[in-house]
Design an enzyme around this catalytic site. Sequence first.
Site, PDB file in Angstrom:
ATOM      1  N   GLY A   5       5.797  44.342  45.675  1.00 34.41           N
ATOM      2  CA  GLY A   5       6.456  45.021  44.561  1.00 34.41           C
ATOM      3  C   GLY A   5       6.806  44.043  43.452  1.00 34.41           C
ATOM      4  N   ILE A  35       9.294  41.719  43.149  1.00 29.27           N
ATOM      5  CA  ILE A  35       9.486  40.316  43.549  1.00 29.27           C
ATOM      6  C   ILE A  35       8.184  39.770  44.149  1.00 29.27           C
ATOM      7  CG2 ILE A  35      10.797  38.717  45.002  1.00 29.27           C
ATOM      8  CD1 ILE A  35      13.195  40.551  44.790  1.00 29.27           C
ATOM      9  N   ASP A  51       1.047  45.072  51.420  1.00 30.92           N
ATOM     10  CA  ASP A  51       1.966  46.195  51.116  1.00 30.92           C
ATOM     11  C   ASP A  51       1.388  47.458  51.754  1.00 30.92           C
ATOM     12  OD1 ASP A  51       4.286  46.399  48.611  1.00 30.92           O
ATOM     13  OD2 ASP A  51       3.563  48.286  49.502  1.00 30.92           O
ATOM     14  N   ARG A  56      18.050  51.358  47.556  1.00 30.99           N
ATOM     15  CA  ARG A  56      18.944  52.494  47.769  1.00 30.99           C
ATOM     16  C   ARG A  56      18.791  53.476  46.615  1.00 30.99           C
ATOM     17  NH1 ARG A  56      25.089  51.636  49.764  1.00 30.99           N
ATOM     18  NH2 ARG A  56      25.904  53.706  49.351  1.00 30.99           N
ATOM     19  N   THR A 114      14.624  40.912  51.632  1.00 35.26           N
ATOM     20  CA  THR A 114      15.009  42.325  51.667  1.00 35.26           C
ATOM     21  C   THR A 114      16.505  42.521  51.931  1.00 35.26           C
ATOM     22  OG1 THR A 114      12.816  42.859  52.511  1.00 35.26           O
ATOM     23  CG2 THR A 114      14.513  44.541  52.820  1.00 35.26           C
ATOM     24  N   ARG A 132      22.646  31.714  39.404  1.00 33.63           N
ATOM     25  CA  ARG A 132      23.408  32.535  38.437  1.00 33.63           C
ATOM     26  C   ARG A 132      24.677  31.798  38.024  1.00 33.63           C
ATOM     27  NH1 ARG A 132      22.068  38.151  41.659  1.00 33.63           N
ATOM     28  NH2 ARG A 132      20.226  38.628  40.422  1.00 33.63           N
ATOM     29  N   HIS A 143      25.608  37.533  50.339  1.00 39.42           N
ATOM     30  CA  HIS A 143      24.976  37.716  49.034  1.00 39.42           C
ATOM     31  C   HIS A 143      25.856  38.576  48.128  1.00 39.42           C
ATOM     32  CE1 HIS A 143      22.081  38.248  46.013  1.00 39.42           C
ATOM     33  NE2 HIS A 143      21.574  39.387  46.412  1.00 39.42           N
TER      34      HIS A 143
END
Length: 319
Positions: free
Chosen positions: A12, A14, A34, A83, A120, A152, A176
């Site tokens: 996908g 990433i 995939d 989600r 994931t 970040r 995370h």
Amino acid sequence: MARNKIALVGAGMIGGTLAHLAAMKEMGDIVLFDIAEGMPAGKALDLSQAGPVEGFDAKLKGTSDYKDIAGADVVIVTAGVPRKPGMSRDDLLGINLKVMKAVGEGIRANCPDAFVICITNPLDAMVWALREFSGLPHNKVVGMAGVLDSARFRHFLAEEFDVSMEDVTAFVLGGHGDTMVPILEYSTVAGIPVPDLIKMGWSTQEKMDAIVDRTRKGGGEIVALLGNGSAFYAPATSAIQMAESYLKDKKRVLPAAAHLTGQYGVDDLYVGVPVVIGAGGVERIVEIALDEEARKGFQVSVDAVEELLEACKGLDSSL
Ligand code: TXD
């Protein structure tokens, strides 16, 4: 010497970015796996056609057959579903747990000597489950989140101090995102700890608190802006850094979700801690003394991971 082989399970947003970066860096030949029909082959072909322009030599293959990941040196796993509205946490957990089972079995059967990096979500639970299903040694299975969270944090700190990102280091522990525990005493500009920079008048505690808060919510900020999907450039580049440290035996000290066996008072759980990644996989876990506040923050992370694992065990009796 034959080229390395990098298998990307999940092709996908990433996964595709990982393939691009790995090809540009000539890290090895690349397999994009995939369950989506045609898409991995399409990305592989598109990226192959960037090769003559960029001048990289890497064979790229898209596939939906686990046999094609045979002999991979590194496997990076992004397979799963995000989600969606109306989906409970347990619904998501149940679906992604099944995905980890299929991926784990695919790895076990085809490349049991690989170094495996799980991306994931929910990360700390999925990496634990992937390790269980694959049966690989714990030091060969890690989760990527800390490099991203600290990147970040470093970005925001460099902006605040108006210095090069290269000179900013950050030290983060824990899960995370929300439960990330930044340790300001060990976060530096050219070796000068952040609390000293505050004393030097470079910033204020309030601004640091706001940066910590923004870092914790960093993923959500991007989700809200994109409107469809989550961050993929920085997550991909973070996992590539971990893969390179393994393939080149660089022994980088990087924060990763690693299997703890008593360190930080935690047993048989994957939690974000600084580790040394080299040819032996996770070669060492860096255990520092935590002050009261950091210890409390870390415990919140550990409790959250434990709760998720209990939910996983309730959903799959083989765990
Ligand atoms: O720091 C971190 N760890 C993260 C994690 C930062 C950002 C995003 N994070 C999570 O990574 C995110 O919550 C997702 O769980 C993963 C992958 O994110 P991405 O943005 O790449 O998701 P996509 O584009 O939906 O890609 C997932 C692909 C998609 O192509 C599906 O068809 C595929 O996974 N998929 C599968 N592939 C193989 N096998 C199975 N069973 C499967 N199921 C879905």
